[in-house]
Motif scaffolding. Structure first.
Motif, PDB file in Angstrom:
ATOM      1  N   GLN A  61       0.582  -1.245   0.078  1.00  0.00           N
ATOM      2  CA  GLN A  61       0.049  -0.043   0.124  1.00  0.00           C
ATOM      3  C   GLN A  61       0.755   1.305  -0.034  1.00  0.00           C
ATOM      4  O   GLN A  61       0.253   2.390  -0.455  1.00  0.00           O
ATOM      5  CB  GLN A  61      -0.850  -0.090   1.226  1.00  0.00           C
ATOM      6  CG  GLN A  61      -1.860  -0.947   1.192  1.00  0.00           C
ATOM      7  CD  GLN A  61      -2.774  -0.907   2.388  1.00  0.00           C
ATOM      8  OE1 GLN A  61      -2.071  -0.974   3.513  1.00  0.00           O
ATOM      9  NE2 GLN A  61      -4.154  -1.273   2.360  1.00  0.00           N
ATOM     10  N   LEU A  62       2.119   1.155   0.657  1.00  0.00           N
ATOM     11  CA  LEU A  62       3.073   2.459   0.886  1.00  0.00           C
ATOM     12  C   LEU A  62       3.619   2.599  -0.527  1.00  0.00           C
ATOM     13  O   LEU A  62       4.144   3.741  -0.846  1.00  0.00           O
ATOM     14  CB  LEU A  62       3.747   2.402   1.999  1.00  0.00           C
ATOM     15  CG  LEU A  62       3.012   2.544   3.226  1.00  0.00           C
ATOM     16  CD1 LEU A  62       4.029   1.868   4.424  1.00  0.00           C
ATOM     17  CD2 LEU A  62       2.516   3.605   3.456  1.00  0.00           C
ATOM     18  N   HIS A  96       3.503   5.411  -3.242  1.00  0.00           N
ATOM     19  CA  HIS A  96       3.842   6.647  -2.769  1.00  0.00           C
ATOM     20  C   HIS A  96       5.036   7.257  -2.349  1.00  0.00           C
ATOM     21  O   HIS A  96       5.437   8.374  -2.289  1.00  0.00           O
ATOM     22  CB  HIS A  96       2.870   6.836  -1.533  1.00  0.00           C
ATOM     23  CG  HIS A  96       1.385   6.663  -1.543  1.00  0.00           C
ATOM     24  ND1 HIS A  96       0.420   7.450  -2.313  1.00  0.00           N
ATOM     25  CD2 HIS A  96       0.690   5.353  -1.294  1.00  0.00           C
ATOM     26  CE1 HIS A  96      -0.821   6.705  -2.218  1.00  0.00           C
ATOM     27  NE2 HIS A  96      -0.416   5.593  -1.767  1.00  0.00           N
ATOM     28  N   GLU A 114       3.725  10.297   7.081  1.00  0.00           N
ATOM     29  CA  GLU A 114       3.139  11.217   6.399  1.00  0.00           C
ATOM     30  C   GLU A 114       1.903  10.542   5.422  1.00  0.00           C
ATOM     31  O   GLU A 114       0.766  10.657   5.175  1.00  0.00           O
ATOM     32  CB  GLU A 114       3.960  12.018   5.611  1.00  0.00           C
ATOM     33  CG  GLU A 114       3.312  12.989   4.608  1.00  0.00           C
ATOM     34  CD  GLU A 114       4.207  13.775   3.710  1.00  0.00           C
ATOM     35  OE1 GLU A 114       3.729  14.467   2.808  1.00  0.00           O
ATOM     36  OE2 GLU A 114       5.499  14.169   4.224  1.00  0.00           O
ATOM     37  N   ILE A 115       2.529   9.420   4.777  1.00  0.00           N
ATOM     38  CA  ILE A 115       1.944   8.650   3.554  1.00  0.00           C
ATOM     39  C   ILE A 115       0.561   7.764   4.722  1.00  0.00           C
ATOM     40  O   ILE A 115      -0.440   7.871   4.081  1.00  0.00           O
ATOM     41  CB  ILE A 115       2.691   7.662   3.157  1.00  0.00           C
ATOM     42  CG1 ILE A 115       3.710   8.326   2.167  1.00  0.00           C
ATOM     43  CG2 ILE A 115       1.804   6.864   2.298  1.00  0.00           C
ATOM     44  CD1 ILE A 115       4.940   7.305   1.815  1.00  0.00           C
ATOM     45  N   LEU A 116       1.013   7.278   5.833  1.00  0.00           N
ATOM     46  CA  LEU A 116      -0.063   6.621   6.624  1.00  0.00           C
ATOM     47  C   LEU A 116      -1.016   7.599   6.837  1.00  0.00           C
ATOM     48  O   LEU A 116      -2.490   7.330   6.793  1.00  0.00           O
ATOM     49  CB  LEU A 116       0.850   6.044   7.777  1.00  0.00           C
ATOM     50  CG  LEU A 116       1.576   5.021   7.786  1.00  0.00           C
ATOM     51  CD1 LEU A 116       2.415   4.506   8.765  1.00  0.00           C
ATOM     52  CD2 LEU A 116       0.798   3.513   7.214  1.00  0.00           C
ATOM     53  N   ARG A 117      -0.856   8.722   7.463  1.00  0.00           N
ATOM     54  CA  ARG A 117      -2.023   9.664   7.937  1.00  0.00           C
ATOM     55  C   ARG A 117      -2.759  10.243   6.620  1.00  0.00           C
ATOM     56  O   ARG A 117      -3.831  10.169   6.351  1.00  0.00           O
ATOM     57  CB  ARG A 117      -1.260  10.898   8.327  1.00  0.00           C
ATOM     58  CG  ARG A 117      -0.878  10.611  10.001  1.00  0.00           C
ATOM     59  CD  ARG A 117      -0.531  11.976  10.443  1.00  0.00           C
ATOM     60  NE  ARG A 117       0.600  12.691   9.870  1.00  0.00           N
ATOM     61  CZ  ARG A 117       2.011  12.382  10.478  1.00  0.00           C
ATOM     62  NH1 ARG A 117       2.338  11.567  11.253  1.00  0.00           N
ATOM     63  NH2 ARG A 117       2.810  13.151   9.826  1.00  0.00           N
ATOM     64  N   ARG A 118      -1.963  10.585   5.447  1.00  0.00           N
ATOM     65  CA  ARG A 118      -2.620  11.081   4.467  1.00  0.00           C
ATOM     66  C   ARG A 118      -3.598  10.041   3.717  1.00  0.00           C
ATOM     67  O   ARG A 118      -4.766  10.377   3.337  1.00  0.00           O
ATOM     68  CB  ARG A 118      -1.515  11.478   3.431  1.00  0.00           C
ATOM     69  CG  ARG A 118      -2.206  12.582   2.055  1.00  0.00           C
ATOM     70  CD  ARG A 118      -1.339  12.621   1.081  1.00  0.00           C
ATOM     71  NE  ARG A 118      -0.378  11.467   0.476  1.00  0.00           N
ATOM     72  CZ  ARG A 118       0.711  11.373   0.444  1.00  0.00           C
ATOM     73  NH1 ARG A 118       1.554  12.455   0.509  1.00  0.00           N
ATOM     74  NH2 ARG A 118       1.354  10.248  -0.070  1.00  0.00           N
ATOM     75  N   GLU A 119      -3.009   8.832   3.567  1.00  0.00           N
ATOM     76  CA  GLU A 119      -3.933   7.936   3.017  1.00  0.00           C
ATOM     77  C   GLU A 119      -4.890   7.039   3.864  1.00  0.00           C
ATOM     78  O   GLU A 119      -5.564   6.313   3.405  1.00  0.00           O
ATOM     79  CB  GLU A 119      -2.999   6.815   2.486  1.00  0.00           C
ATOM     80  CG  GLU A 119      -2.224   7.354   1.259  1.00  0.00           C
ATOM     81  CD  GLU A 119      -2.878   8.089   0.239  1.00  0.00           C
ATOM     82  OE1 GLU A 119      -3.800   7.428  -0.282  1.00  0.00           O
ATOM     83  OE2 GLU A 119      -2.579   9.214  -0.248  1.00  0.00           O
ATOM     84  N   GLY A 120      -4.778   7.089   5.412  1.00  0.00           N
ATOM     85  CA  GLY A 120      -5.857   6.571   6.302  1.00  0.00           C
ATOM     86  C   GLY A 120      -5.402   5.086   6.429  1.00  0.00           C
ATOM     87  O   GLY A 120      -6.274   4.377   7.074  1.00  0.00           O
ATOM     88  N   LEU A 121      -4.097   4.884   6.226  1.00  0.00           N
ATOM     89  CA  LEU A 121      -3.720   3.539   6.547  1.00  0.00           C
ATOM     90  C   LEU A 121      -3.252   3.287   7.958  1.00  0.00           C
ATOM     91  O   LEU A 121      -3.089   3.818   8.676  1.00  0.00           O
ATOM     92  CB  LEU A 121      -2.574   3.123   5.539  1.00  0.00           C
ATOM     93  CG  LEU A 121      -2.471   3.418   3.841  1.00  0.00           C
ATOM     94  CD1 LEU A 121      -1.171   3.368   3.320  1.00  0.00           C
ATOM     95  CD2 LEU A 121      -3.525   2.518   3.534  1.00  0.00           C
TER      96      LEU A 121
END
Length: 67
Positions: free
Chosen positions: A7-8, A11, A31-38
């Motif tokens: 999933q990451l 990005h 940042e990716i985790l927060r932005r994508e809601g993962l």
């Protein structure tokens, strides 16, 4: 963990280009985790995810610069 890496992965290149890094950082990963809601961004798992993404990135970078 493999699912989170998958999933990451898409990005990562954009962040590396944006920030000028050769390898993804923990801050960029969060940042990716927060932005994508993962979910699944616990510290113990992030280290393993970072390790895998960094090894993929360094292999890809090496190949692309060799051409």
């Amino acid at each position: 963990m493999e699912q989170l890496v998958q999933q990451l992965r898409p990005h990562v290149p954009a962040l590396l280009d944006r920030d000028g890094n050769e390898a993804v950082t923990r801050v960029q990963l969060r940042e990716i985790l927060r932005r994508e809601g993962l979910v699944g961004g616990r510290n113990d798992r992030l280290s393993l995810v970072l390790q895998q993404l960094r090894s993929e990135t360094s292999t890809t970078t090496t190949r692309s610069t060799t051409r």
